[in-house]
Design a protein around this motif. Structure first.
Motif, PDB file in Angstrom:
ATOM      1  N   GLN A  28       0.835  -1.208   0.000  1.00 37.57           N
ATOM      2  CA  GLN A  28       0.000   0.000   0.000  1.00 37.57           C
ATOM      3  C   GLN A  28       0.868   1.257   0.000  1.00 37.57           C
ATOM      4  N   VAL A  29       1.958   1.234   0.750  1.00 34.54           N
ATOM      5  CA  VAL A  29       2.889   2.371   0.744  1.00 34.54           C
ATOM      6  C   VAL A  29       3.396   2.617  -0.669  1.00 34.54           C
ATOM      7  N   ALA A  33       2.414   5.884  -3.716  1.00 40.14           N
ATOM      8  CA  ALA A  33       3.433   6.730  -4.342  1.00 40.14           C
ATOM      9  C   ALA A  33       3.404   6.660  -5.863  1.00 40.14           C
ATOM     10  N   TYR A  34       2.491   5.866  -6.438  1.00 41.45           N
ATOM     11  CA  TYR A  34       2.376   5.829  -7.903  1.00 41.45           C
ATOM     12  C   TYR A  34       2.040   7.225  -8.391  1.00 41.45           C
ATOM     13  N   MET A  39      12.908   2.904  -9.034  1.00 41.21           N
ATOM     14  CA  MET A  39      13.938   3.320  -8.079  1.00 41.21           C
ATOM     15  C   MET A  39      13.471   4.450  -7.163  1.00 41.21           C
ATOM     16  N   GLU A  40      12.538   5.251  -7.615  1.00 36.87           N
ATOM     17  CA  GLU A  40      11.946   6.274  -6.741  1.00 36.87           C
ATOM     18  C   GLU A  40      11.139   5.607  -5.630  1.00 36.87           C
ATOM     19  N   LEU A  41      10.444   4.542  -5.981  1.00 38.68           N
ATOM     20  CA  LEU A  41       9.671   3.798  -4.987  1.00 38.68           C
ATOM     21  C   LEU A  41      10.592   3.113  -3.984  1.00 38.68           C
ATOM     22  N   VAL A  42      11.683   2.554  -4.472  1.00 44.08           N
ATOM     23  CA  VAL A  42      12.671   1.934  -3.581  1.00 44.08           C
ATOM     24  C   VAL A  42      13.207   2.986  -2.609  1.00 44.08           C
ATOM     25  N   ALA A  43      13.523   4.167  -3.129  1.00 45.41           N
ATOM     26  CA  ALA A  43      14.059   5.244  -2.292  1.00 45.41           C
ATOM     27  C   ALA A  43      13.065   5.664  -1.211  1.00 45.41           C
ATOM     28  N   ILE A  44      11.776   5.667  -1.527  1.00 42.32           N
ATOM     29  CA  ILE A  44      10.757   6.016  -0.534  1.00 42.32           C
ATOM     30  C   ILE A  44      10.789   5.026   0.621  1.00 42.32           C
ATOM     31  N   LEU A  45      10.833   3.746   0.314  1.00 43.85           N
ATOM     32  CA  LEU A  45      10.866   2.736   1.370  1.00 43.85           C
ATOM     33  C   LEU A  45      12.146   2.838   2.192  1.00 43.85           C
TER      34      LEU A  45
END
Length: 70
Positions: A28-29, A33-34, A39-45
């Motif tokens: 869900q996190v 962020a979509y 890699m932007e999603l990886v960076a968020i986590l």
């Protein structure tokens, strides 16, 4: 006999244990962020939730594949 889990899902038990949240919550996190890129999603986590790179990458890759975006 059951086949062993392979790919990103093989990380899920350790992710849930280490970070204390079920994979559904991590997915869900990512979805919130979509339309960010992989890699932007990886960076968020990593940056917002303190997740290690391998674990973050596994959650993102599996979520994108599940959603047909990979």
């Amino acid at each position: 006999m059951t086949e062993p889990v392979k790919g990103p899902a093989s990380y899920f038990p350790s992710i849930e244990k280490k970070y204390g949240r079920p994979i559904a919550e991590w997915r869900q996190v990512v979805r919130e962020a979509y339309p960010a890129k992989h890699m932007e999603l990886v960076a968020i986590l990593k940056d917002r939730h303190g997740m290690g790179h391998g674990h973050a990458n596994a959650v993102v890759a599996d979520t994108l594949a599940q959603d047909g975006l990979k």
